[in-house]
Design a protein around this motif. Structure first.
Motif, PDB file in Angstrom:
ATOM      1  N   TRP A 188       9.295  -1.070   3.959  1.00 22.95           N
ATOM      2  CA  TRP A 188       7.928  -0.968   3.448  1.00 22.95           C
ATOM      3  C   TRP A 188       7.921  -0.854   1.931  1.00 22.95           C
ATOM      4  CZ3 TRP A 188       3.955  -2.229   6.254  1.00 22.95           C
ATOM      5  CH2 TRP A 188       3.989  -2.079   7.642  1.00 22.95           C
ATOM      6  N   LYS A 189       8.886  -0.123   1.415  1.00 21.28           N
ATOM      7  CA  LYS A 189       8.926   0.115  -0.031  1.00 21.28           C
ATOM      8  C   LYS A 189       9.124  -1.199  -0.789  1.00 21.28           C
ATOM      9  CE  LYS A 189      10.984   3.430  -3.259  1.00 21.28           C
ATOM     10  NZ  LYS A 189      11.963   4.546  -3.386  1.00 21.28           N
ATOM     11  N   HIS A 190      10.090  -2.006  -0.337  1.00 19.31           N
ATOM     12  CA  HIS A 190      10.326  -3.289  -0.999  1.00 19.31           C
ATOM     13  C   HIS A 190       9.149  -4.237  -0.796  1.00 19.31           C
ATOM     14  CE1 HIS A 190      14.595  -1.911  -0.975  1.00 19.31           C
ATOM     15  NE2 HIS A 190      14.607  -2.567  -2.121  1.00 19.31           N
ATOM     16  N   SER A 191       8.507  -4.136   0.344  1.00 14.23           N
ATOM     17  CA  SER A 191       7.342  -4.976   0.608  1.00 14.23           C
ATOM     18  C   SER A 191       6.224  -4.691  -0.397  1.00 14.23           C
ATOM     19  CB  SER A 191       6.847  -4.749   2.036  1.00 14.23           C
ATOM     20  OG  SER A 191       5.702  -5.511   2.293  1.00 14.23           O
ATOM     21  N   ILE A 192       6.010  -3.424  -0.681  1.00 14.27           N
ATOM     22  CA  ILE A 192       4.970  -3.039  -1.645  1.00 14.27           C
ATOM     23  C   ILE A 192       5.350  -3.510  -3.048  1.00 14.27           C
ATOM     24  CG2 ILE A 192       3.818  -1.085  -2.751  1.00 14.27           C
ATOM     25  CD1 ILE A 192       4.105   0.382  -0.042  1.00 14.27           C
ATOM     26  N   PHE A 193       6.614  -3.311  -3.424  1.00 10.59           N
ATOM     27  CA  PHE A 193       7.061  -3.771  -4.739  1.00 10.59           C
ATOM     28  C   PHE A 193       6.917  -5.292  -4.864  1.00 10.59           C
ATOM     29  CE2 PHE A 193       9.591   0.257  -5.383  1.00 10.59           C
ATOM     30  CZ  PHE A 193       8.961   0.608  -6.563  1.00 10.59           C
ATOM     31  N   ALA A 194       7.225  -6.005  -3.779  1.00  8.75           N
ATOM     32  CA  ALA A 194       7.077  -7.458  -3.799  1.00  8.75           C
ATOM     33  C   ALA A 194       5.631  -7.850  -4.069  1.00  8.75           C
ATOM     34  CB  ALA A 194       7.550  -8.055  -2.473  1.00  8.75           C
ATOM     35  N   SER A 752       8.674   7.497  -0.880  1.00  8.35           N
ATOM     36  CA  SER A 752       9.729   8.168  -1.652  1.00  8.35           C
ATOM     37  C   SER A 752       9.850   9.628  -1.242  1.00  8.35           C
ATOM     38  CB  SER A 752       9.421   8.066  -3.147  1.00  8.35           C
ATOM     39  OG  SER A 752       9.415   6.728  -3.563  1.00  8.35           O
ATOM     40  N   PHE A 753       8.715  10.277  -1.013  1.00 10.35           N
ATOM     41  CA  PHE A 753       8.726  11.683  -0.606  1.00 10.35           C
ATOM     42  C   PHE A 753       9.371  11.838   0.764  1.00 10.35           C
ATOM     43  CE2 PHE A 753       6.659  15.324   1.474  1.00 10.35           C
ATOM     44  CZ  PHE A 753       7.032  16.331   0.587  1.00 10.35           C
ATOM     45  N   ARG A 754       9.013  10.946   1.690  1.00 10.12           N
ATOM     46  CA  ARG A 754       9.583  11.012   3.032  1.00 10.12           C
ATOM     47  C   ARG A 754      11.085  10.796   3.004  1.00 10.12           C
ATOM     48  NH1 ARG A 754       6.182   7.140   6.848  1.00 10.12           N
ATOM     49  NH2 ARG A 754       7.945   7.684   8.225  1.00 10.12           N
TER      50      ARG A 754
END
Length: 758
Positions: A188-194, A752-754
């Motif tokens: 999910w994190k990379h998806s958002i950055f993309a 990031s918190f999780r």
């Protein structure tokens, strides 16, 4: 220390060792090469040319100087008598790198040197992005990934485009977008950055590049889904994966909304809204252009200094860069090795997209473009050869993979046929040019006499890369020429080849600042005069142009002329008598030709910027346009032409009325009126839907007058009328962008918190 690479099982072959290279060293090499390649511009006192001078330099100056002074220039009153500014997608006002340049404004202007540094550093970003992309998705060694980065950043297509910064910016970011997108399939994190980076890429401001790269990305998503469904062991396929693949598109369009919605409004009202198929195919590749993959100077060259041995002759001069598709002879060989040498994931997709790009770029010479021209968005664009940006991107990546296979001796038996066949074909193309088999008339019936020289010139320049390719092609199948020796040799030859062809071709000795200061006395006079009395100037005639076309944007003087493909369809009244048009547009100063010279004279019949009318003539849209075109006796000084009937009764006149502009700003105009009778206040300002009118603080209707200008109905008495640029599209887009940015950052914080908690 060397990194051990597992060799293929072959007798009598020593293990392959490659010197290790850290990412920082690789990036340092790429940065050093970029600085050397563009040293004439960065350190040699030379400058970019063409559209950089004509459009990007003056518009970036207007954008950054406005931002530095604390306001957003929604409207540009300095060209074409006024048109939207930040709604123009090519201005790329919201691209973060462009906004940062406002920090470098000095004395109201931005130096072209600063602009050039920002543009050229994007070539380093392009190289770095390709390095990481190839290293990650094809799992190559560092040297092969470095090779791919070099091929991409110094390819013919990219090095031909520095004067079109929007294209360079988007192609520089795309490798990182693609890499984040693929990682985002499982994160999910990379998806958002993309999504965030894709949105920033869109903001760089070239719709055609955005469409082509989005098309690439969309097909890659389909490929990824199908591949995972057919090869379940290679990656988890699920509904959540589909969601993660959709997230980047949603976020990107949310980030882009601040630009997209105003730009859509402008596009529907611009002259570029409708384009014919015949117009769109200008800038297609011919089959002859495919030979330039081996002989890039076959049709000559358009260069900044106009010093090319043979000027480009196969069409308009600008097709020299629009049809540039050269990636280098050795890179082309290794790209074919990568495409046909194995069954690694993504290889078939990249190879297929390379082939598609070539067939599309052929325009009306092949069927694919004709099919796509029937589709929305594709039918708004021209120059099919620009699809070669996709070819360049995909083939650069495959070149890195092909070199990696050769270095590691992973060449399949069938690859020998690819190597020998390619070498034979490349050699034949070169020898045919040397032998004079090609004639200019075989490519263009009306080719000039000098064209014959370009063929021999191209053949001579190609001698080194073709012979080097032939030697390497001869040694590769034996699998003894591999490892570090092969890597260093191929990279070294490619650097020499690409630098030999591209270095310095866009470096001009002409300083853009000098071009905009050729008439200092005229500029000073117009500035001072327009500060005293609002008016416009016409600085171009049939055979003379006193100032640069976009001089108005650079020096903030109001001109009739400009240079922008998105000029409004209704930028001025189309009158039977051009002097009437000039009067209505408040043109006080006009160029006058006299023999071989030209100067500027003051016109005596121009109308003021604001004027009260007490007689109206109402005609619907097309009737109004036809009236102006045909009626040379229309009393435009006493009768205002409207397309709608006013909401007030106008039956008496006031010859003593007073109307004047009290305040003029880019986004707001204030007028003071004193009148004893009701009437229409005419503004010699170009009509646009985002402008709103207010009388004494209350909104009122803004009418279109003389088919393209503005008017407001005014009751008798003393009044303050204010016109404000208030774009609903901009407001909605801003809210969408802020909301998208806020939600995306919040989501990143949660993930990031999780991760930290876990």
């Amino acid at each position: 220390m060397a990194k051990q690479v597992q060799p293929t099982k072959q007798k009598n072959l020593a293990p392959i060792t490659l010197p290790t290279i850290s990412p920082l060293v690789a990036l340092g090499i790429l940065l050093g090469l970029v600085l050397i390649f563009y040293s004439p511009i960065l350190f040699g006192g030379k400058f970019l040319w063409e559209d950089f001078v004509e459009q990007e330099f003056p518009f970036r100056n207007l954008a950054t100087s406005s931002l530095a002074s604390g306001h957003i220039p929604q409207w540009n009153p300095y060209v074409f008598s006024g048109m939207p500014f930040i709604a123009d997608i090519q201005v790329a006002f919201w691209y973060p790198v462009n906004m940062v340049q406002a920090l470098f404004v000095s004395d109201g202007h931005l130096s072209p040197v600063i602009m050039q540094w920002f543009i050229i550093l994007h070539y380093f970003v392009a190289a770095a992005g390709m390095f990481y992309l190839v290293k990650t998705i094809f799992k190559t060694d560092d040297w092969s990934a470095l090779f791919a980065g070099i091929v991409y950043a110094f390819s013919g297509y990219l090095t031909a485009q520095p004067m079109h910064q929007m294209i360079v910016y988007q192609l520089a970011l795309f490798p990182f977008v693609l890499l984040l997108f693929l990682k985002g399939c499982d994160s999910w994190k990379h998806s958002i950055f993309a999504g965030l980076l894709l949105g920033v890429m869109y903001l760089a401001g070239h719709p055609q590049t955005s469409l082509y790269l989005t098309f690439f990305l969309g097909l890659l998503a389909v490929y990824e889904i199908v591949y995972r469904m057919r090869n379940k062991e290679t990656g988890k396929f699920s509904g959540m994966m589909i969601a993660r693949m959709a997230i980047p598109a949603l976020i990107a369009f949310g980030i882009f909304a601040i630009q997209l919605l105003p730009s859509q409004e402008l596009a529907t009202l611009s002259r570029r809204d409708v384009i014919t198929f015949e117009k769109s195919v200008e800038g297609s590749l011919s089959f002859g252009h495919l030979i330039t993959l081996i002989l890039p100077r076959l049709f000559g060259l358009t260069d900044a200094m106009h010093e090319a041995k043979v000027p480009y002759w196969n069409g308009a001069y600008y097709l020299s860069w629009e049809t540039m598709c050269y990636i280098g002879v050795l890179p082309l060989l290794f790209a074919l090795i990568g495409a046909f040498g194995g069954k690694r994931k993504y290889v078939s997709f990249f190879a297929g997209m390379s082939l598609f790009a070539v067939l599309f770029a052929l325009g009306d010479h092949f069927v694919i473009y004709k099919i796509f021209f029937q589709l929305p968005l594709f039918n708004k664009l021209r120059t099919p050869a620009r699809m070669m940006m996709v070819f360049t991107f995909a083939m650069s990546a495959l070149a890195g993979l092909g070199l990696s296979q050769a270095i590691k001796r992973e060449l399949a038996e069938r690859t020998k046929k690819i190597i020998y066949g390619s070498a034979a074909l490349f050699g034949f193309v070169w020898i045919a040019a040397l032998a004079g088999i090609y004639t200019p008339q075989s490519f263009l019936a009306s080719a000039p006499q000098v064209a014959a020289k370009s063929i021999s010139w191209a053949a001579g320049l190609a001698a080194f890369p073709v012979l080097a390719m032939a030697l390497i092609a001869f040694l590769l199948p034996g699998r003894k020429f591999a490892g570090a020796a092969l890597a260093f040799t191929v990279i070294g030859i490619t650097v020499v080849e690409l630098f030999m062809y591209g270095m310095g071709i866009n470096a001009s000795t002409d300083d853009p600042r000098a071009a905009y200061n050729e008439q200092p006395e005229l500029i000073k006079m117009l500035k001072e005069d327009q500060a005293k009395e609002l008016s416009r100037a016409r600085i171009r005639s049939a055979h003379a142009m006193l100032l640069k076309r976009n001089q108005g944007a650079y020096d903030r003087i109001q001109l009739l002329e400009g240079y922008n493909p998105l000029v409004l369809q209704r930028s001025s009244p189309e009158c039977f008598n051009p002097d009437i048009t000039a009067d209505l547009l408040n043109i006080k100063w006009s160029v006058m030709e006299k023999g071989q010279s030209a100067n500027i004279i003051q016109r005596q019949t121009y109308l003021p910027r604001v004027k009260m009318y007490y007689k109206t003539s109402v005609h619907p849209d097309e009737e109004a346009k036809q009236l102006l075109r045909s009626d040379s006796a229309f009393d435009y000084r006493n009768v205002i032409l409207l397309e709608e009937k006013p909401g007030i009764d106008i039956s008496a006149s006031d010859s003593s009325s007073i109307a004047k502009v009290a305040r003029f700003e880019e986004n707001e105009v204030e007028a003071k009126v004193t009148t004893k009778e009701q009437g229409m206040l005419f503004f010699s300002e170009v009509y646009y839907p985002a402008w709103h009118a207010y009388i004494d603080g209350k909104e009122t209707k803004l009418y279109r007058a003389f088919t393209s200008l503005r008017a407001v109905e005014v009751p008798k008495g003393e009044h303050t009328i204010i016109l404000k640029y208030e774009s609903d599209a901009f407001k909605t887009g801003s809210m969408m962008t802020l909301a998208t940015l806020g939600i995306s950052l919040a989501a990143l914080g949660v993930f990031s918190f999780r991760k930290k908690i876990s």
